[in-house]
Write a protein that holds these residues in place. Structure first.
Motif, mmCIF file in Angstrom:
data_model
loop_
_atom_site.group_PDB
_atom_site.id
_atom_site.type_symbol
_atom_site.label_atom_id
_atom_site.label_comp_id
_atom_site.label_asym_id
_atom_site.label_seq_id
_atom_site.Cartn_x
_atom_site.Cartn_y
_atom_site.Cartn_z
ATOM 1 N N ALA A 121 0.835 -1.201 0.000
ATOM 2 C CA ALA A 121 0.000 0.000 0.000
ATOM 3 C C ALA A 121 0.869 1.250 0.000
ATOM 4 O O ALA A 121 2.033 1.226 0.421
ATOM 5 N N HIS A 122 0.265 2.354 -0.471
ATOM 6 C CA HIS A 122 0.894 3.677 -0.426
ATOM 7 C C HIS A 122 0.001 4.631 0.359
ATOM 8 O O HIS A 122 -1.224 4.514 0.313
ATOM 9 N N LEU A 123 0.622 5.562 1.045
ATOM 10 C CA LEU A 123 -0.098 6.672 1.669
ATOM 11 C C LEU A 123 0.083 7.892 0.785
ATOM 12 O O LEU A 123 1.213 8.308 0.498
ATOM 13 N N ASN A 124 -1.036 8.462 0.338
ATOM 14 C CA ASN A 124 -1.008 9.633 -0.537
ATOM 15 C C ASN A 124 -1.807 10.776 0.066
ATOM 16 O O ASN A 124 -2.777 10.541 0.789
ATOM 17 N N PRO A 125 -1.423 12.022 -0.240
ATOM 18 C CA PRO A 125 -2.292 13.140 0.135
ATOM 19 C C PRO A 125 -3.612 13.036 -0.622
ATOM 20 O O PRO A 125 -3.713 12.333 -1.628
ATOM 21 N N GLU A 126 -4.607 13.740 -0.143
ATOM 22 C CA GLU A 126 -5.904 13.727 -0.815
ATOM 23 C C GLU A 126 -5.802 14.273 -2.234
ATOM 24 O O GLU A 126 -6.462 13.781 -3.160
ATOM 25 N N ALA A 127 -4.959 15.290 -2.427
ATOM 26 C CA ALA A 127 -4.982 16.041 -3.685
ATOM 27 C C ALA A 127 -4.144 15.449 -4.815
ATOM 28 O O ALA A 127 -4.335 15.804 -5.972
ATOM 29 N N ASN A 128 -3.194 14.547 -4.490
ATOM 30 C CA ASN A 128 -2.331 14.036 -5.555
ATOM 31 C C ASN A 128 -1.817 12.642 -5.196
ATOM 32 O O ASN A 128 -2.172 12.085 -4.163
ATOM 33 N N ASP A 129 -0.959 12.103 -6.072
ATOM 34 C CA ASP A 129 -0.464 10.736 -5.901
ATOM 35 C C ASP A 129 0.964 10.688 -5.358
ATOM 36 O O ASP A 129 1.645 9.660 -5.479
ATOM 37 N N PHE A 130 1.424 11.780 -4.765
ATOM 38 C CA PHE A 130 2.756 11.778 -4.150
ATOM 39 C C PHE A 130 2.780 10.748 -3.021
ATOM 40 O O PHE A 130 1.882 10.722 -2.167
ATOM 41 N N VAL A 131 3.794 9.891 -3.007
ATOM 42 C CA VAL A 131 3.869 8.819 -2.014
ATOM 43 C C VAL A 131 4.556 9.337 -0.752
ATOM 44 O O VAL A 131 5.748 9.650 -0.752
ATOM 45 N N LEU A 132 3.791 9.434 0.318
ATOM 46 C CA LEU A 132 4.307 9.894 1.606
ATOM 47 C C LEU A 132 4.983 8.776 2.382
ATOM 48 O O LEU A 132 5.914 9.007 3.153
ATOM 49 N N ALA A 133 4.495 7.560 2.200
ATOM 50 C CA ALA A 133 5.060 6.382 2.856
ATOM 51 C C ALA A 133 4.502 5.156 2.147
ATOM 52 O O ALA A 133 3.462 5.226 1.480
ATOM 53 N N SER A 134 5.188 4.030 2.281
ATOM 54 C CA SER A 134 4.714 2.818 1.623
ATOM 55 C C SER A 134 4.857 1.616 2.545
ATOM 56 O O SER A 134 5.660 1.611 3.490
ATOM 57 N N TYR A 135 4.042 0.610 2.257
ATOM 58 C CA TYR A 135 4.014 -0.630 3.035
ATOM 59 C C TYR A 135 4.172 -1.790 2.062
ATOM 60 O O TYR A 135 3.619 -1.768 0.957
#
Length: 209
Positions: A121-135
């Motif tokens: 999984a990826h954690l993304n901001p609501e507004a875009n697909d920038f990856v903040l963290a991944s699992y």
């Protein structure tokens, strides 16, 4: 004895009312159970993890925990609290969906589960697909890792064979935290103890997976 269509109708009605009776009281019990869980305090949650945390020099002030609630017939909601019993986040998990929605303060995030052989999984901001963290799951036994940019890769190790699954986390072999079920026998939620220098939204992401 009674025979014929009339008796069969009575029997079917009795069975139907029996099922309705069981369903009603099952739902009523679940509602009471969930409401009781929502009143759990950080003190109560900490009791279940304190021994392990003390052995590993982990701090109670770094504790956050999730409590499962029914959002609707098709959604599960995770309510996130901290060591001061403050509501710090909420995650909506639609059943069968590959995307969760996460709220932390005024910020909204998306947890996207990828189409892959093992759970990731990826954690993304609501507004875009920038990856903040991944699992990423590493094997079929539940070993996994979180990639936290700016902090490092947190790799799990199973700390017991409890069916609720307890994990410790290491960064470059250094033990930094733990993750376990609130109860060893009931599915209430999970508790995570990790350094508060990891931003809250990233720790809540880790608690949600």
């Amino acid at each position: 004895m009674c025979y014929g269509p009339t008796c069969l109708a009575y029997l079917l009605c009795a069975v139907l009312f029996g099922f309705l009776f069981v369903i009603y009281f099952s739902l009523r019990y679940r509602k009471i159970f969930l409401e009781k869980n929502l009143n759990l305090t950080a003190d109560q949650v900490w009791e279940g993890v304190a021994k392990r945390a003390d052995q590993k020099n982990l701090k109670r002030s770094d504790l956050i925990f999730s409590i499962r609630q029914d959002g609707s017939a098709s959604e599960i909601v995770l309510v996130i609290k901290n060591d001061q019993n403050e509501l710090v986040g909420r995650i909506v998990c639609p059943v069968g969906s590959r995307e969760y929605r996460m709220w932390v303060g005024k910020d909204t995030y998306r947890i996207n589960f990828l189409l892959s052989g093992l759970r990731s999984a990826h954690l993304n901001p609501e507004a875009n697909d920038f990856v903040l963290a991944s699992y990423k799951t590493l094997n079929v036994f539940g070993k996994h890792q979180f990639d936290i940019p700016g902090y490092g890769i947190l790799t799990s190790e199973r700390s017991s064979f409890n069916w609720r699954v307890n994990f410790n986390y290491r960064v470059s072999k250094k033990l930094i935290g733990t993750n376990q079920g609130i109860s060893p026998t009931r599915e209430i939620g999970r508790v995570l103890v990790l350094p508060s220098e990891i931003p809250l939204h990233l720790r809540i992401f880790m608690l949600a997976i």
